[in-house]
Design an enzyme around this catalytic site. Sequence first.
Site, PDB file in Angstrom:
ATOM      1  CB  CYS A 108       2.349 -38.804 -28.883  1.00  0.00           C
ATOM      2  SG  CYS A 108       3.593 -38.667 -30.193  1.00  0.00           S
TER       3      CYS A 108
ATOM      4  N   GLY B 180       6.162 -40.403 -24.094  1.00  0.00           N
ATOM      5  CA  GLY B 180       6.965 -39.504 -24.918  1.00  0.00           C
ATOM      6  C   GLY B 180       7.827 -38.607 -24.070  1.00  0.00           C
TER       7      GLY B 180
ATOM      8  CG  ASN C 291      -1.074 -41.219 -29.452  1.00  0.00           C
ATOM      9  OD1 ASN C 291      -0.084 -41.559 -30.092  1.00  0.00           O
ATOM     10  ND2 ASN C 291      -1.701 -42.024 -28.615  1.00  0.00           N
ATOM     11  N   GLY C 292      -0.893 -40.586 -32.927  1.00  0.00           N
ATOM     12  CA  GLY C 292      -1.275 -41.504 -33.997  1.00  0.00           C
ATOM     13  C   GLY C 292      -0.428 -41.273 -35.219  1.00  0.00           C
TER      14      GLY C 292
ATOM     15  CE1 TYR D 155       9.215 -51.245 -24.651  1.00  0.00           C
ATOM     16  CE2 TYR D 155       8.366 -49.381 -25.889  1.00  0.00           C
ATOM     17  CZ  TYR D 155       9.398 -49.989 -25.204  1.00  0.00           C
ATOM     18  OH  TYR D 155      10.585 -49.375 -25.069  1.00  0.00           O
TER      19      TYR D 155
END
Lengths: 344, 344, 344, 344
Positions: free
Chosen positions: D9, D35, D110-111, D250
């Site tokens: 995210c 995201g 984020n995680g 990526y």
Amino acid sequence: MDDHFHDECGVFGIFGAEESANLAYLGLHSLQHRGQESSGIVSSDGQQLFAHRAMGLVQDGFGPAVMDRLVGDRAIGHVRYSTAGAKADLKNAQPIAVDYAQGALAVAHNGNLTNFDHLRASLESEGSIFQTTSDTELLVHLIARSRQEELADRVVESLRAVQGAYSIVFLTPTQLIAVRDPYGLRPLCLGMLKDAQVVASEPVAFHLIGAEYLRDVEPGEMIVIDRAGLRSLRPFEPQPRKMCIFEYVYFARPDSTLSGVSVYEARKRMGRVLAEEQPADVDLVIPVPDSGVASAMGFARALGAPFELGLIRSHYVGRTFIEPAQSIRHFGVRLKLSPVRGLL
Amino acid sequence: MDDHFHDECGVFGIFGAEESANLAYLGLHSLQHRGQESSGIVSSDGQQLFAHRAMGLVQDGFGPAVMDRLVGDRAIGHVRYSTAGAKADLKNAQPIAVDYAQGALAVAHNGNLTNFDHLRASLESEGSIFQTTSDTELLVHLIARSRQEELADRVVESLRAVQGAYSIVFLTPTQLIAVRDPYGLRPLCLGMLKDAQVVASEPVAFHLIGAEYLRDVEPGEMIVIDRAGLRSLRPFEPQPRKMCIFEYVYFARPDSTLSGVSVYEARKRMGRVLAEEQPADVDLVIPVPDSGVASAMGFARALGAPFELGLIRSHYVGRTFIEPAQSIRHFGVRLKLSPVRGLL
Amino acid sequence: MDDHFHDECGVFGIFGAEESANLAYLGLHSLQHRGQESSGIVSSDGQQLFAHRAMGLVQDGFGPAVMDRLVGDRAIGHVRYSTAGAKADLKNAQPIAVDYAQGALAVAHNGNLTNFDHLRASLESEGSIFQTTSDTELLVHLIARSRQEELADRVVESLRAVQGAYSIVFLTPTQLIAVRDPYGLRPLCLGMLKDAQVVASEPVAFHLIGAEYLRDVEPGEMIVIDRAGLRSLRPFEPQPRKMCIFEYVYFARPDSTLSGVSVYEARKRMGRVLAEEQPADVDLVIPVPDSGVASAMGFARALGAPFELGLIRSHYVGRTFIEPAQSIRHFGVRLKLSPVRGLL
Amino acid sequence: MDDHFHDECGVFGIFGAEESANLAYLGLHSLQHRGQESSGIVSSDGQQLFAHRAMGLVQDGFGPAVMDRLVGDRAIGHVRYSTAGAKADLKNAQPIAVDYAQGALAVAHNGNLTNFDHLRASLESEGSIFQTTSDTELLVHLIARSRQEELADRVVESLRAVQGAYSIVFLTPTQLIAVRDPYGLRPLCLGMLKDAQVVASEPVAFHLIGAEYLRDVEPGEMIVIDRAGLRSLRPFEPQPRKMCIFEYVYFARPDSTLSGVSVYEARKRMGRVLAEEQPADVDLVIPVPDSGVASAMGFARALGAPFELGLIRSHYVGRTFIEPAQSIRHFGVRLKLSPVRGLL
């Protein structure tokens, strides 16, 4: 009236395929780079026309309920270029669909007619009314006023009156006509999907639907498709070929082949020629994506200079955007392109 | 082509008022009972026309961004009736706005032209194209083909060719013209808001904006409004008055006064007359809301019978509705009306 | 935090019916007069809960794609009152659906808890977090913290801690519980549709789906429905009955019967009593629609005075509205009500 | 509960800037590649929090009316990854905003927390309720239950209980806290815009708003920003660095620099290393765009093989798409990638 000078749009047509509207939808999706302002599809079951047009991308404007209405085995479609200045308005979306003395007719047009103002004034003086500012509506007026009996002859008579660039597809319940101007200014290609005939601005539209690319529609050629098959006519005087260079430089997708020339290879060659004509002493070649990438590769290779993708293009630049009130320098460019630090 | 037989719509026009589009919006809201399928407003600043049309109620289709575009001190508007059979399509929404030899013209029309098919075929044979199935587009064609110099004369010439019912408002950048057919089949009223002239299908539209009702536009009267003021013309042969009875029975709001007769009082009187002509022996009078309430009151009062509001109408019946798969008897009626137990 | 004082909402529950979500949709539509700000349905197939909540009317927020997701033979629903002051926000929409130690639980609540602030502060001091400002979330916290084993016992323990008005429906994959506060301040009714049990704020919700009204849920009664059938529990101390008078005066539909009394008849009787207590000398009785109509009829009849529907209510007053910049006197009232000229 | 394993995210935070929400909007736009399922912004004016969350891209969900509500000089934002399997649902959008005993708190994360299930079960057993399936809600529960007085201490206590990857920003009316897990699994950077402090998942978010990149937030570092300035705390045990390799391969944009290493250069180097480890004999190197381009360039250069952009990625692949009923081979890939004929 100003937006008929913008002539980068995409057209698509298919005759003889189940799910013709669905295939038109996919074809337009593949041509979306040629126009994002509006999308439209008109299909027919042989009896009547079914139309839908919407602002924005084809995937935004055509849901399942809409597609269910677009029945029949023949369809044409259009994507319209988003012009910053001209008013974005659904009424200018294409294909245009009208009723006239010979029945129902839909038209999708990529190009611009240089004698539009003159012809429109002339038609208005005879009582014609115009509901849009597009030159496509003018074509329909000319066809409706023609005294020819066959649609193909009406189209020829009308196009002889106009000057400029056009790649056009017409659809009636029984016929699909595709025609390209005598100079070949705008691209138009012919393909085949099983028994169905397909036409499209660029061959990339064939790839997605699994159709086979046959050949370009020739400058000045008119293709007439109906139940009896496909006829190729040459109703116009031959003219010197004038394929618009911006198709190769900017408009077309690099994976398209136009007039037998790969857009990607053409771009690389332009870079190579540039290197030969302007042999600069450069440390590094960085393209402005996306259209500049292939030519920059050709340029760098010819010069033996290193090539780096030093500018990254955002995938998420859309049309509505909240700008900050406080000024940010070069905001528009920053929004679209971002440098790879260390290279620049 | 079938929907030009449905002739219940609402029209509005205003000339000489700041915020004319805003006032048109409110006027259309007051006339919303005359049409819920689509709404439209065209305004002008004296130079050009600004148009917006949308499906559904005026409050759904006109947000602040749209209203900001509709500048100028003159505007016309239209609400269109939702016809179950005909295809609901934005292209049939009104006002229609076109360019023709004399410039820009917008038209909003309530009524139906009985010789529409004949006139349309005749125009098509001369090369006209039709983008809608409404008889309003036909009017515009007639006006565009007229050889008269003044818009008022073009309108008169065109309306002399048509037969049927019409209350129409026209808007150009410099003029607003309102005209009612010689039989007076559809209502049209004249009002005043400070220095501005207002026309509307029913006087209820004046109430909300604080305008004063002056009088009905007379059958066969044409009102021409521009900077020079208001002119009343009588260009048509007088005809016997034929105000449509359904305006009183069903279409108009009970708080409107048409041709000097209160719709509410007219309905009560119909109930009274019914009681006199058909003196039934009833225990209880229960109206079907809303249009039947006043006449049922008149009926009950004349019979000396008790009157009860035994059927309650839902305020929330909209156009899209998920119906249960399993059958519910008389579902449509249940959705709209519900009985007061104990009374029924 | 201010919006938990507004306690007019509508709740619905059904257990054991195919298409339970569809029937909840129709039930909520019938209860729409109790709340237009938001709508919500939670269904279950016996394994898990499926939820959807949306701003606005149920017919606006629940399309076919949404309904397809709401599978199972049991469902509860909620319509929420539109409070002018409080922030309209989807997060306050109901039913609330949460996971806690015992699994999934959904709650829909009509009422308000007078010791909300105290309880919330107490829960927060023990580490609870609140994502909404509704007292329904507080109920869920209490249930989650209860040490009882059965959901019914947890609910009872939780409700013993709260004060105020409530009619609540709970749904887990296996149970539907409906409970009404011991004073009976908010209505709740029990019905039957074939083999399915139905509860709703007002019996009008039964009418549309063809369910049979059985009886009111009694003040202080808790109904527990599962595969084993329906149990009625009386876990609370009996209290003096305190049905909220505003249910009869304003909230409920006139075609509902609450505690065995027709709302329509109750309103007429209030008018009659008013006439007896305040025998005015009036020329004409004109109600303010809709809720004042029945009482005005009773008032007029008791006085022998003429009754006229002299104020007409607009059917099209929605939530978003462009107001004119220039002031119009009493604009809000004009928008909603319009007088019948001649009567006033 | 399955979607807490997806941990890509984007988060953003800014403190001390006029138009903080606007800048958060632009920051999120720059992080959109991390995201596309949902976007959210919470701002504060020092007194209360203002929140908006929406499905889809930030430019689709945040119009002018929404932005006008998000006042104040501090804000945090979040873009959420679109996970194919997990249910796309607004309730899982972030930042989460809650009230608890210490006031209002918003969190963007984020995680993923590897001991989520265990912690959640433990919290539920103590009476906590969960309205989402995200591990962010769990963090808020832990913070609310902490007995520490200061928010920073509460955060530390809570994070000591969790295992896994996190880069988190917290906002209260008076403080912004940014913290990165001790392994540094997810990126988080610190920048400055005039007097304002800015944090973001990647430095590309600074570029668009004209902020200066200062440094990475270190693994295990907690940054506390309020009116008094910025404090850097190191409340956790140092751990071996474990930056997620997929960030370079990526997730991140090639124009980002993470832990001092340019993503673009890292990708090129990976290609070079691959060529050294697997010295293949290739005629032509063609990357799969976009993330494979830089590594393919490094690979080709190390091998001395020609490099061509033989696959073109569509810019218009969105989330809703009408697929043809008749099968098209490899439709999904065709939709996204198209070959340059002649090369392949």
